[in-house]
Design a protein around this motif. Structure first.
Motif, PDB file in Angstrom:
ATOM      1  N   ILE A  91       0.813  -1.069   0.220  1.00  0.00           N
ATOM      2  CA  ILE A  91       0.245  -0.250   0.093  1.00  0.00           C
ATOM      3  C   ILE A  91       0.843   1.553  -0.442  1.00  0.00           C
ATOM      4  O   ILE A  91       2.040   1.466   0.761  1.00  0.00           O
ATOM      5  N   GLY A  92       0.466   1.957  -0.781  1.00  0.00           N
ATOM      6  CA  GLY A  92       1.780   2.839  -0.569  1.00  0.00           C
ATOM      7  C   GLY A  92       0.636   4.691  -0.205  1.00  0.00           C
ATOM      8  O   GLY A  92       1.931   5.633   0.464  1.00  0.00           O
ATOM      9  N   ASP A  93      -0.346   4.425   0.411  1.00  0.00           N
ATOM     10  CA  ASP A  93      -0.668   5.225   1.209  1.00  0.00           C
ATOM     11  C   ASP A  93      -0.419   5.248   2.824  1.00  0.00           C
ATOM     12  O   ASP A  93       0.111   4.022   3.416  1.00  0.00           O
ATOM     13  N   LEU A  94       0.750   5.887   3.658  1.00  0.00           N
ATOM     14  CA  LEU A  94       1.051   5.935   4.568  1.00  0.00           C
ATOM     15  C   LEU A  94      -0.600   5.768   5.855  1.00  0.00           C
ATOM     16  O   LEU A  94       0.081   4.803   7.319  1.00  0.00           O
ATOM     17  N   SER A  95      -1.121   6.208   5.699  1.00  0.00           N
ATOM     18  CA  SER A  95      -2.142   6.068   6.613  1.00  0.00           C
ATOM     19  C   SER A  95      -2.908   4.889   6.581  1.00  0.00           C
ATOM     20  O   SER A  95      -3.337   4.630   7.683  1.00  0.00           O
ATOM     21  N   GLN A  96      -2.797   4.294   5.136  1.00  0.00           N
ATOM     22  CA  GLN A  96      -3.401   3.104   5.193  1.00  0.00           C
ATOM     23  C   GLN A  96      -2.405   1.928   6.155  1.00  0.00           C
ATOM     24  O   GLN A  96      -2.713   0.928   5.423  1.00  0.00           O
ATOM     25  N   ARG A  97      -1.076   2.131   6.217  1.00  0.00           N
ATOM     26  CA  ARG A  97      -0.232   1.021   6.269  1.00  0.00           C
ATOM     27  C   ARG A  97      -0.228   0.864   7.468  1.00  0.00           C
ATOM     28  O   ARG A  97       0.009   1.797   8.552  1.00  0.00           O
ATOM     29  N   GLU A  98       0.115  -0.540   7.988  1.00  0.00           N
ATOM     30  CA  GLU A  98       1.540  -0.495   9.463  1.00  0.00           C
ATOM     31  C   GLU A  98       2.283   0.084   9.716  1.00  0.00           C
ATOM     32  O   GLU A  98       3.455   0.567   8.880  1.00  0.00           O
ATOM     33  N   ASP A  99       1.901   0.346  11.178  1.00  0.00           N
ATOM     34  CA  ASP A  99       3.006   2.186  11.407  1.00  0.00           C
ATOM     35  C   ASP A  99       3.758   1.619  12.485  1.00  0.00           C
ATOM     36  O   ASP A  99       4.145   0.226  13.284  1.00  0.00           O
ATOM     37  N   GLU A 100       4.896   1.697  12.969  1.00  0.00           N
ATOM     38  CA  GLU A 100       5.786   1.732  14.355  1.00  0.00           C
ATOM     39  C   GLU A 100       5.772   2.785  15.664  1.00  0.00           C
ATOM     40  O   GLU A 100       5.063   3.620  15.154  1.00  0.00           O
ATOM     41  N   LEU A 101       6.329   2.246  16.714  1.00  0.00           N
ATOM     42  CA  LEU A 101       5.591   3.163  18.085  1.00  0.00           C
ATOM     43  C   LEU A 101       6.864   3.543  18.014  1.00  0.00           C
ATOM     44  O   LEU A 101       6.571   4.831  18.886  1.00  0.00           O
ATOM     45  N   GLY A 102       7.840   3.634  18.031  1.00  0.00           N
ATOM     46  CA  GLY A 102       8.862   4.733  18.220  1.00  0.00           C
ATOM     47  C   GLY A 102       9.176   5.984  17.537  1.00  0.00           C
ATOM     48  O   GLY A 102       8.342   5.894  16.576  1.00  0.00           O
TER      49      GLY A 102
END
Length: 311
Positions: A164-175
């Protein structure tokens, strides 16, 4: 020799919060001798009676696992150890009852003024589950960040999701993300310790600023909540339910959160204004919510909270 629980005043609620019951000679709860005391363990799942029986105390005890049986047998109990099966009508049948031990930390479901009038003592089990609740909050944060509910849904549908190119729809890191802990007590303090392992920044809110801040990077008064909400990527509710915290997260508070922020509630359902949360989720004004408790439990099958993949 009878067991005697000397009153320490107890607590009741008024418009300014918890205040002590007045001490008097009738406010002490005196139990019968051990061989004439009966303890009722009332829980749908916990095996408290079985564990207690192995202690060989000489105190009679019995277990009930449903409300109907509890209504039938509550009159036999001097002591009631209970969680979700409580309802106020039980008091009319509880002629012998002297002491109630809540299994959880919260006691807001009990009619404190009426218990005081009947000279029935009430105790909470504050702290008994703080590690488990903090770990559950950590699990919810990770699930929301790594989009695990969505992954499970895709597995059920046998759907292999592509990149997925849309960063808002992708998994994220907590750091580097900021966690706002609303209620930096035992649960909130433990959660702060856990998230620091993921290199998160922690802001804590508590009533008493003189208490130790633990792993939190900064600690503020509860009254500063709404000014701090815009800084948070995750907001974790770990506070008790009081007159001050009921509907603490209302429509205004939700509007102050980032559209990318997540709300996690392991406190009490009534800490959140449920209609306001439903509206915020429906309008995508926050990214999602991890809800361990609701205003009404069990949650009705018709509740819109069942419908959203990000809740």
């Amino acid at each position: 020799m009878p067991l005697e629980m000397i009153s320490q005043g107890g607590w009741r609620q008024n418009e300014t919060g918890p205040v002590p019951f007045p001490k008097n000679k009738r406010s002490a709860a005196v139990l019968p001798p051990n061989d004439k005391t009966a303890i009722c363990f009332a829980h749908v799942a916990y095996r408290l009676h079985e564990r207690f029986s192995t202690l060989d105390t000489g105190i009679n005890s019995f277990a009930v696992r449903d409300r109907e049986t509890l209504e039938d047998r509550i009159g036999e109990a001097d002591v009631l150890v209970i969680s979700g099966l409580w309802e106020n009508g039980l008091l009319e049948r509880a002629k012998r009852l002297c002491f109630i031990q809540a299994i959880g930390a919260g006691t807001d479901q009990f009619p404190r003024e009426e218990l005081a009038r009947r000279h029935i003592r009430l105790a909470s089990a504050r702290g008994v589950n703080y590690r488990a609740v903090a770990e559950h909050a950590m699990a919810l944060i990770l699930a929301l960040s790594r989009r695990l509910p969505e992954a499970r849904d895709n597995q059920t549908k046998r759907l292999w999701r592509g990149m997925i190119g849309d960063l808002s729809q992708r998994e994220d890191e907590l750091g580097g993300k900021t966690l706002l802990v609303v209620g930096l007590g035992q649960i909130g303090g433990r959660l702060a310790q856990l998230v620091k392992a993921f290199d998160m920044r922690v802001i804590g809110l508590r009533r008493d600023l003189t208490a130790h801040s633990g792993a939190a990077d900064a600690v503020h008064k509860m009254g500063e909540l709404k000014s701090l909400l815009p800084e948070a990527d995750f907001v974790a509710l770990t506070c008790p339910l009081t007159s001050e915290t009921e509907n603490l997260i209302d429509a205004e508070a939700l509007r102050r959160m980032k559209p990318s922020a997540h709300l996690v509630n392991v406190a009490r359902g009534r800490v959140i204004d449920k209609p306001a949360l439903v509206e915020a989720l429906a309008e995508h004004r926050i990214a999602g919510a991890g809800i361990d408790v609701t205003t009404d439990e069990p949650l009705a099958p018709t509740s819109p909270l069942w419908e959203w993949s990000k809740c």
